[in-house]
Enzyme design. Structure first.
Site, PDB file in Angstrom:
ATOM      1  N   HIS B  10       0.823  -1.207   0.000  1.00 49.87           N
ATOM      2  CA  HIS B  10       0.000   0.000   0.000  1.00 49.87           C
ATOM      3  C   HIS B  10       0.857   1.258   0.000  1.00 49.87           C
ATOM      4  O   HIS B  10       0.390   2.334  -0.349  1.00 49.87           O
ATOM      5  CB  HIS B  10      -0.895   0.038   1.237  1.00 49.87           C
ATOM      6  CG  HIS B  10      -2.097  -0.853   1.132  1.00 49.87           C
ATOM      7  ND1 HIS B  10      -2.008  -2.204   0.997  1.00 49.87           N
ATOM      8  CD2 HIS B  10      -3.419  -0.559   1.139  1.00 49.87           C
ATOM      9  CE1 HIS B  10      -3.229  -2.713   0.926  1.00 49.87           C
ATOM     10  NE2 HIS B  10      -4.095  -1.740   1.008  1.00 49.87           N
ATOM     11  N   SER B  11       2.081   1.115   0.468  1.00 48.15           N
ATOM     12  CA  SER B  11       2.950   2.280   0.632  1.00 48.15           C
ATOM     13  C   SER B  11       4.157   2.172  -0.292  1.00 48.15           C
ATOM     14  O   SER B  11       4.858   1.155  -0.297  1.00 48.15           O
ATOM     15  CB  SER B  11       3.412   2.344   2.095  1.00 48.15           C
ATOM     16  OG  SER B  11       4.656   2.994   2.188  1.00 48.15           O
TER      17      SER B  11
END
Lengths: 226, 242
Positions: B10-11
């Site tokens: 997600h990052s």
């Protein structure tokens, strides 16, 4: 492109109108969907979906897909790319499987529509690994598919209207459920008394499909009173 | 070439960080991060994942590692869009440990299935779970029995065993564990070292085996003898540290 239909089939113009209506209804309910999500999730469902459907509108403005299947596949790719959260791959897979189910058919009759809805639901189940009663999108989709399959198949508009109605009832019925999938499942019993945002948005999007079909059908042809 | 890895997170920072960490032990492996949304936010992007898959595929296949829920779904969707190619697999593994274990296995030249298994076994307990300083002496692997010319013994059941003493000053720390697990990962063998899976860099490190520790090695499978010979050579060579 104006929406057209013979009453017994829906075409690319219907698919495009469905996507446009979906974008409009998601934008209209953006804040409400995120509020539902804030209660039991991470609070971004409305914003995420709105971002995805806004991107779909931009693509539709660039180029009109020639078939319903092409429209579904474009929507799938765009939603998975742009939504970010779990709703992206879930809705994306739904549209992707629907697109595969209808192939390059120019017009979809009721049987093909039911097949597309069933494939879409099966895609959501496969991707999300959820079951009925888990307080997810499935709780709107499965009643919708069942109702569509049982509906009068003389007109796609009637099939989609039955699906939309069942999806709306299914979404309402998620209120008392305890979430067993997704971030809401961390809340356990505290998820009771809140509507699942994914089921709510599924009901909105399936209603948009029915509205597009009703608008496309010649007056009186399907008894939808559009 | 070797198997490539794609790290889906997600990052963007997390994906890049995992690549940075795993690359330390796998200099020749193509590691490609696919983190964050297209506009740099938190989330996963189909475009980033698909282009990372294209970059990582050097012909020997790609193992994909993911962080949380929707990253898995995005990766699965990417594979579905690509027609579920046989040479791209998702590892059901913890992101950091799995990526490092897979990178080490890929560096050793292991095949796709072995690299995937290395990732997925990264946190599973060893076969005997004997833990640190395993005291259970393996039957037939008593030190005396291992003192033969080859340094290993073949048990009646076909298992190859040996008892070896670590002579390098720091023992089985990260680099030797990675070298050993990586080399063993390329072999068709089930190998147990003091209760730990010898193909898992983490389980070997978790033994905390220092200088002077006896390693009880038991190997089965087609490459059992090669595997034990390899461990013996590395241990006696002090992992090149002497």
């Amino acid at each position: 492109m104006t929406a057209t239909g013979t009453g017994t089939t829906v075409d690319a113009a219907w698919a495009i109108d469905w996507l446009r209506r979906s974008a409009a209804v998601v934008a209209e309910h953006r804040v409400a969907l995120s509020e539902l999500d804030r209660a039991i999730g991470d609070g971004d469902h409305g914003e995420n979906l709105d971002r995805g459907f806004t991107a779909i509108l931009a693509k539709l403005d660039e180029e009109a897909p020639p078939t319903p299947g092409a429209a579904f596949k474009m929507a799938a790719m765009t939603l998975i790319s742009k939504v970010g959260g779990a709703a992206g791959p879930l809705y994306g897979t739904a549209f992707l499987r629907a697109g595969t189910a209808v192939g390059d058919a120019a017009a979809l009759d009721s049987a093909l529509l039911v097949a597309a809805l069933t494939a879409a639901r099966d895609g959501v189940v496969a991707r999300g690994k959820a079951e009925s009663g888990d307080k997810t999108m499935i709780d709107a989709w499965t009643p919708a598919v069942d109702a569509a399959a049982a509906a009068d198949r003389s007109a796609p508009a009637a099939v989609l209207a039955a699906a939309a109605e069942a999806a709306e009832a299914g979404a309402v019925a998620t209120d008392p459920l305890i979430a067993r999938k997704g971030r809401a499942s961390y809340l356990g019993e505290r998820s009771m008394g809140h509507r699942d945002p994914g089921a709510a948005s599924s009901a909105l999007i399936l209603r948009a499909a029915a509205d597009a079909a009703a608008a496309a059908a010649p007056a009186g042809a399907s008894g939808t009173g559009a | 070439m070797s198997v490539g890895l794609v790290i889906v997170s997600h990052s963007a920072q997390l994906a890049a960080g995992v690549v940075e960490l795993a690359a330390q032990m796998a200099r020749d492996v193509v590691l490609v991060p696919a983190g964050g949304t297209d506009d740099g936010g938190i989330g996963t992007s189909l475009d980033k994942v698909m282009s990372a898959l294209g970059q990582a595929d050097g012909g020997d296949g790609v193992v994909v590692l993911t962080d949380l829920g929707s990253a898995v779904m995005t990766a699965e969707s990417a594979l579905e869009f690509m027609g579920n190619p046989e040479k791209i697999v998702l590892a059901d593994a913890p992101l950091v440990e799995g990526a490092v274990a897979a990178a080490v296995a890929a560096q050793s030249g292991a095949a796709l299935a072995v690299v995937q298994k290395a990732a997925e076994a990264a946190l599973s307990p060893g076969p005997a779970s004997a833990g640190q300083g395993a005291s259970g002496v393996i039957p037939g692997a008593a030190p005396g029995a291992a003192a033969g010319g080859t340094g290993s013994t073949v048990r009646p059941d076909g298992a190859v065993t040996a008892v070896l003493t670590l002579i390098n000053p720091i023992g089985l720390h990260a680099r030797p564990a990675a070298a050993l697990a990586g080399a063993l990962g390329a072999l068709d063998v089930d190998i147990d070292i003091n209760g730990a899976d010898g193909q898992s860099v983490f389980l070997l490190m978790a033994l905390g085996a220092g200088q002077g520790t006896e390693l009880h090695v038991t190997a089965t499978g087609p490459d059992a003898q090669r595997a034990v010979d390899l461990v013996r050579a590395e241990v006696e060579n002090g992992f090149g540290e002497l």
